[in-house]
Design an enzyme around this catalytic site. Structure first.
Site, PDB file in Angstrom:
ATOM      1  N   GLY A 155       0.832  -1.194   0.000  1.00 54.29           N
ATOM      2  CA  GLY A 155       0.000   0.000   0.000  1.00 54.29           C
ATOM      3  C   GLY A 155       0.869   1.247   0.000  1.00 54.29           C
ATOM      4  O   GLY A 155       0.618   2.187   0.750  1.00 54.29           O
ATOM      5  N   HIS A 156       1.899   1.234  -0.851  1.00 58.23           N
ATOM      6  CA  HIS A 156       2.802   2.375  -0.956  1.00 58.23           C
ATOM      7  C   HIS A 156       3.580   2.292  -2.265  1.00 58.23           C
ATOM      8  O   HIS A 156       3.481   1.324  -3.006  1.00 58.23           O
ATOM      9  CB  HIS A 156       3.773   2.407   0.229  1.00 58.23           C
ATOM     10  N   ALA A 157       4.341   3.338  -2.524  1.00 53.04           N
ATOM     11  CA  ALA A 157       5.277   3.378  -3.654  1.00 53.04           C
ATOM     12  C   ALA A 157       6.607   3.880  -3.115  1.00 53.04           C
ATOM     13  O   ALA A 157       6.674   4.426  -2.013  1.00 53.04           O
ATOM     14  CB  ALA A 157       4.754   4.312  -4.741  1.00 53.04           C
ATOM     15  N   ARG A 170       1.915  -0.186  -5.146  1.00 54.71           N
ATOM     16  CA  ARG A 170       1.608  -1.619  -5.059  1.00 54.71           C
ATOM     17  C   ARG A 170       1.034  -1.993  -3.710  1.00 54.71           C
ATOM     18  O   ARG A 170       1.274  -1.324  -2.709  1.00 54.71           O
ATOM     19  CB  ARG A 170       2.854  -2.449  -5.309  1.00 54.71           C
TER      20      ARG A 170
END
Length: 133
Positions: free
Chosen positions: A49-51, A97
């Protein structure tokens, strides 16, 4: 490489058990600076839940299976199902993602191009969308 891509790694078949390996730069398009793994993920949970702004990454399902959802530049998502230890998902810098649908005993290996830097993370989706514009 500038977009997410499924990589197939070498497989050496042997009646005693198979072997897969990685070497840089043949199979890994960056110098590996950090390695970590995810495991014992409870049913229904999500990871990621991040990039990353600069980090490139390869994710491999060493055991079991899980899905990696990435956000495409048009706002849609694409799902990659990882369930074979000789495939890895390459994620370039700037890829949002998250991982979901972990099977029992799933083990995910993450190869990273940078050491851990909190300031490299984008953890808010709205901030990410602004960053990509």
């Amino acid at each position: 490489m500038d977009k997410p891509k499924l990589l197939e790694f070498p497989k050496i078949f042997d009646p005693r058990g198979n072997l897969t390996f990685l070497q840089s730069p043949q199979q890994v398009p960056f110098v590996i600076k950090r390695v970590f793994w995810t495991y014992d993920v409870p049913g229904g949970e999500m990871r990621g839940g991040h990039a990353y702004k600069t980090q490139q990454e390869i994710i491999v399902a060493l055991s079991g299976s899980f899905d990696v959802q990435i956000m495409l530049s048009n706002g849609y998502t694409q799902k990659f199902s990882l369930n074979r230890s000789y495939y890895g998902l390459y994620l370039p810098a700037g890829t949002w993602r998250h991982m979901e649908n972990f099977s029992t005993n799933a083990l995910g290996l993450h190869l990273s191009s940078t050491e851990y830097l909190e300031q490299d993370y984008i953890r808010d989706l709205d901030q990410y969308l602004n960053y990509k514009q």
